[in-house]
Structure formats: C-alpha cells, structure tokens
Motif scaffolding. Structure first.
Motif, PDB file in Angstrom:
ATOM      1  N   GLU A 191     -10.661  -3.297   2.981  1.00 30.17           N
ATOM      2  CA  GLU A 191      -9.462  -2.069   2.800  1.00 30.17           C
ATOM      3  C   GLU A 191      -9.095  -1.747   4.108  1.00 30.17           C
ATOM      4  OE1 GLU A 191     -13.131   0.596   2.387  1.00 30.17           O
ATOM      5  OE2 GLU A 191     -13.519  -0.299   0.229  1.00 30.17           O
TER       6      GLU A 191
ATOM      7  N   GLY B 193      -4.938   8.066   3.253  1.00 31.22           N
ATOM      8  CA  GLY B 193      -4.620   6.927   2.026  1.00 31.22           C
ATOM      9  C   GLY B 193      -5.960   5.630   2.779  1.00 31.22           C
TER      10      GLY B 193
ATOM     11  N   ASP C  76       2.460   1.961  -3.503  1.00 29.92           N
ATOM     12  CA  ASP C  76       1.863   1.955  -4.484  1.00 29.92           C
ATOM     13  C   ASP C  76       1.383   3.899  -4.520  1.00 29.92           C
ATOM     14  OD1 ASP C  76       0.129   1.360  -6.310  1.00 29.92           O
ATOM     15  OD2 ASP C  76      -1.730   1.603  -5.487  1.00 29.92           O
ATOM     16  N   ILE C  77       1.116   4.195  -2.882  1.00 29.66           N
ATOM     17  CA  ILE C  77       0.812   5.773  -2.542  1.00 29.66           C
ATOM     18  C   ILE C  77       2.200   6.328  -3.255  1.00 29.66           C
ATOM     19  CG2 ILE C  77      -0.533   7.256  -0.602  1.00 29.66           C
ATOM     20  CD1 ILE C  77      -1.663   5.118  -0.203  1.00 29.66           C
TER      21      ILE C  77
ATOM     22  N   CYS D 240       0.981  -1.380  -0.345  1.00 26.62           N
ATOM     23  CA  CYS D 240      -0.230  -0.038  -0.082  1.00 26.62           C
ATOM     24  C   CYS D 240       0.764   1.313   0.169  1.00 26.62           C
ATOM     25  CB  CYS D 240      -1.138   0.366   1.318  1.00 26.62           C
ATOM     26  SG  CYS D 240      -2.273   1.568   1.055  1.00 26.62           S
TER      27      CYS D 240
ATOM     28  N   SER E 284      -5.487   2.337  -4.719  1.00 31.73           N
ATOM     29  CA  SER E 284      -4.863   2.370  -4.103  1.00 31.73           C
ATOM     30  C   SER E 284      -5.249   4.355  -4.343  1.00 31.73           C
ATOM     31  CB  SER E 284      -3.275   3.042  -3.384  1.00 31.73           C
ATOM     32  OG  SER E 284      -3.285   3.428  -4.079  1.00 31.73           O
TER      33      SER E 284
ATOM     34  N   CYS F 125      -6.573   1.333   0.672  1.00 29.60           N
ATOM     35  CA  CYS F 125      -5.396   0.957  -0.362  1.00 29.60           C
ATOM     36  C   CYS F 125      -6.783  -0.353  -0.119  1.00 29.60           C
ATOM     37  CB  CYS F 125      -4.035   0.277   0.202  1.00 29.60           C
ATOM     38  SG  CYS F 125      -3.146   1.225  -0.018  1.00 29.60           S
TER      39      CYS F 125
ATOM     40  N   ILE G  10      -2.922  -6.297  -4.395  1.00 28.69           N
ATOM     41  CA  ILE G  10      -3.594  -4.647  -4.455  1.00 28.69           C
ATOM     42  C   ILE G  10      -4.606  -4.868  -6.040  1.00 28.69           C
ATOM     43  CG2 ILE G  10      -1.838  -3.329  -4.835  1.00 28.69           C
ATOM     44  CD1 ILE G  10      -1.968  -1.599  -3.524  1.00 28.69           C
TER      45      ILE G  10
END
Length: 161
Positions: free
Chosen positions: A126, A145, A99-100, A96, A158, A147, A155
């Motif tokens: 989530e 945030g 990805d963010i 996560c 996100s 994900c 995943i």
C-alpha cells in the motif's frame, strides 16, 4: 616414621618409572606403529576441525558480503516502498496518481504533498499519499489517497477521501 613413609613413596615411584622404561624398551613394532597411528589420527582430526571452522567462517563471510550487496541494491525511497516487479517508486507513484486523478472531479488540480508518502505492507503493498485537489465548486481541499499494488508492481485498487 615420616622418613620411612617418604622412603616407601620414593621406592614406589622408582618402580613405576622402571616399569615405564622397561615397557618402552620392549615395545613391539606393532605397538609402536599403533601408537604412532593413534597420534597421527588425533593430528588429522584436529586439522579437520580447524578446516571446518575456517570453512564455516568463509561461508559466513560470503553470506555477509551477499547481504551487504543486497542491501546496497535497495534504493532508499521517500515512502520506503520497495521496487516491485522492477518498477521504481516514481513509476508506482505515477500509476497511483493517474488512477486517483481519473476519479477526481477536477483531475488537473491534483497537487501531491510528497513529504507525506507512506508505505505499508499488508496483504499487498500500500502506498499512501496526501494531496490537494479542487472540487466541482473550485474549492481546494486536502485528501488522503491509497493505492494497492501486487508484488509485480501492478495497481490493484485505489481510493481517496
């Protein structure tokens, strides 16, 4: 009058007793065997009920034991997110975060507030988190945030605000 009534009641019970004694004396072998068989059948039925109760109790105990073992395997995590597809909370959180971070203007400035991790089970799983990050002007601000994971721990999406 009372004595006469008591006398007849006594005679009545004496006659019933005598009939019972005579019936017992003249009971045939077939009747005796049938009576004994009936007694044995009742005993067997009682033992069967007892065995079924013991089996049910044993099955319940085994089910309780399996449930306790299953609960013991569940690791208490900060967010409450379960292990998805054999992946731990730390692995899911790392995916996560990466990805963010790829969506931030200054990815290296991301600082997660681990005490605010949240998990929600919606259509998918989530994982919500809060973090601080710097923008293009090097000003730090707080963000939330989220994900979304599938049941295998992959995943799906996100986002952050």
């Amino acid at each position: 009058m009372m004595k006469k009534t008591l006398k007849w009641v006594g005679i009545f019970f004496a006659v019933l007793f005598a009939i019972g004694v005579i019936a017992a004396i003249f009971e045939t072998d077939e009747q005796a065997a049938a009576r004994e068989l009936d007694t044995k059948n009742k005993e067997v039925a009682a033992e069967q009920v007892k065995a079924e109760k013991m089996q049910a109790a044993k099955e319940k105990e085994e089910a309780d034991k399996k449930e306790q073992e299953r609960k013991a395997k569940i690791v208490k995590t900060r967010s409450g997110i379960p292990n998805l597809g054999g992946r731990s909370e730390a692995e899911l959180l790392t995916d996560c975060q990466v990805d963010i971070q790829n969506k931030l203007s200054n990815p290296r400035s991301m600082d997660i507030t681990y005490s605010n991790l949240k998990y929600k089970k919606e259509v998918n799983h989530e994982l919500w988190l809060q973090f601080y990050a710097k923008n293009k002007f090097n000003a730090e601000s707080k963000h939330t945030g989220m994900c979304e994971f599938d049941d295998n721990g992959n995943i799906l999406s996100s986002k952050f605000e």
